[in-house]
Design a protein around this motif. Sequence first.
Motif, short mmCIF file in Angstrom:
data_model
loop_
_atom_site.label_atom_id
_atom_site.label_comp_id
_atom_site.label_asym_id
_atom_site.label_seq_id
_atom_site.Cartn_x
_atom_site.Cartn_y
_atom_site.Cartn_z
N UNK A 195 50.39 38.62 70.71
CA UNK A 195 49.06 38.15 70.35
C UNK A 195 48.61 37.02 71.29
N UNK A 196 47.44 37.21 71.86
CA UNK A 196 46.81 36.20 72.70
C UNK A 196 45.30 36.26 72.48
N UNK A 197 44.66 35.12 72.61
CA UNK A 197 43.22 35.06 72.47
C UNK A 197 42.62 34.32 73.65
N UNK A 198 41.57 34.90 74.24
CA UNK A 198 40.86 34.28 75.35
C UNK A 198 39.41 34.15 74.93
N UNK A 199 38.89 32.93 74.94
CA UNK A 199 37.52 32.67 74.51
C UNK A 199 36.78 31.86 75.56
N UNK A 200 35.60 32.33 75.95
CA UNK A 200 34.68 31.57 76.79
C UNK A 200 33.51 31.17 75.91
N UNK A 201 33.33 29.85 75.71
CA UNK A 201 32.28 29.39 74.80
C UNK A 201 31.01 28.93 75.50
N UNK A 224 52.75 33.14 70.67
CA UNK A 224 54.21 33.03 70.71
C UNK A 224 54.66 31.73 71.38
N UNK A 225 53.98 31.32 72.43
CA UNK A 225 54.35 30.09 73.14
C UNK A 225 53.82 28.85 72.45
N UNK A 226 52.92 29.03 71.47
CA UNK A 226 52.26 27.91 70.80
C UNK A 226 51.62 26.99 71.84
N UNK A 227 50.85 27.62 72.73
CA UNK A 227 50.26 26.89 73.86
C UNK A 227 48.82 27.32 74.09
N UNK A 253 32.71 33.08 69.42
CA UNK A 253 32.83 32.39 70.70
C UNK A 253 33.10 30.90 70.52
N UNK A 254 33.59 30.55 69.35
CA UNK A 254 34.00 29.18 69.08
C UNK A 254 35.52 29.13 68.98
N UNK A 255 36.11 28.11 69.55
CA UNK A 255 37.57 28.01 69.51
C UNK A 255 37.98 26.56 69.28
N UNK A 256 38.89 26.39 68.35
CA UNK A 256 39.48 25.09 68.07
C UNK A 256 40.99 25.24 68.10
N UNK A 257 41.68 24.51 68.98
CA UNK A 257 43.14 24.65 69.07
C UNK A 257 43.81 24.41 67.72
N UNK A 258 44.69 25.30 67.30
CA UNK A 258 45.41 25.10 66.04
C UNK A 258 46.27 23.84 66.08
N UNK A 259 46.53 23.29 64.94
CA UNK A 259 47.39 22.11 64.87
C UNK A 259 48.80 22.48 65.29
N UNK A 260 49.44 21.56 66.02
CA UNK A 260 50.83 21.74 66.40
C UNK A 260 51.05 22.49 67.69
N UNK A 261 49.99 22.89 68.40
CA UNK A 261 50.16 23.59 69.67
C UNK A 261 49.94 22.64 70.84
N UNK A 262 50.58 22.93 71.96
CA UNK A 262 50.36 22.16 73.18
C UNK A 262 49.06 22.59 73.83
N UNK A 263 48.25 21.63 74.26
CA UNK A 263 46.98 21.93 74.92
C UNK A 263 47.05 21.43 76.35
N UNK A 264 46.95 22.35 77.29
CA UNK A 264 46.98 22.03 78.71
C UNK A 264 45.59 22.13 79.27
N UNK A 265 45.11 21.09 79.92
CA UNK A 265 43.76 21.09 80.49
C UNK A 265 43.87 20.98 82.01
#
Length: 220
Positions: free
Chosen positions: A85-91, A101-104, A207-219
């Motif tokens: 499972x992966x999700x790609x969103x352009x907002x 799976x990677x929680x990233x 087209x809205x995305x909010x990172x789930x709690x507990x995941x690593x966010x790389x910018x």
Amino acid sequence: MKTSIRFIRVAVVMAMAAGASASWAGGMDSLEQFVKTARTGKAGFTQVVTSPAKEGQTARSKTQSGTFEFQRPGKFRFHYTKPFEQTIVADGQTLWLYDVDLKQVTARPQEQILGSTPAAIVAAAPNVKSLEKDFTLSEEPDKDGQQWVKATPKTRDGQLQSVLVGFRQGPKGSELGTLEILDSFGQRSVLTFTAFEMNAEVPASAFQFKPPQGVDVLRN
């Protein structure tokens, strides 16, 4: 990170063909009608990615599937459901890639990704003439019951080598059937779309995305 960037690149390229024409004509005519009339849409898809064969080995391929939604200008969502499972969103401002799976989560400014890629068709291109500033477009021979257009970037410093877009005849005229993407590493991605709905009702929340709690966010 390399895997994340590859998924983003494929997603952006897929977005170029997120619509179809209102009548069954040649490939270039279908593309012209698409950039003029395609505002929203959704479909299911199967993606087969084949890497070049190494010496003494056969080519390797992997299959993924999911759903695709878009809204012009510049908003789209790919949800891969199998095998991972992966999700790609352009907002409209940020391109998000969420690997469950990677929680990233990887976040990148859209302007850095879209640029002069085929995604410009979704983001801004009003007609084929404007696309020809960045791409060499050619009508390809019919095959598999579809009509085809080939888009080759005029700038050769990117990873995209070419894209073939196949249109088939649907209930409302021409619709997106297949995408064949070839990158500079010789990797080929073939995406087959099913149950494509032209100008469908797609909720803004898609087209809205909010990172789930507990995941690593790389910018980047």
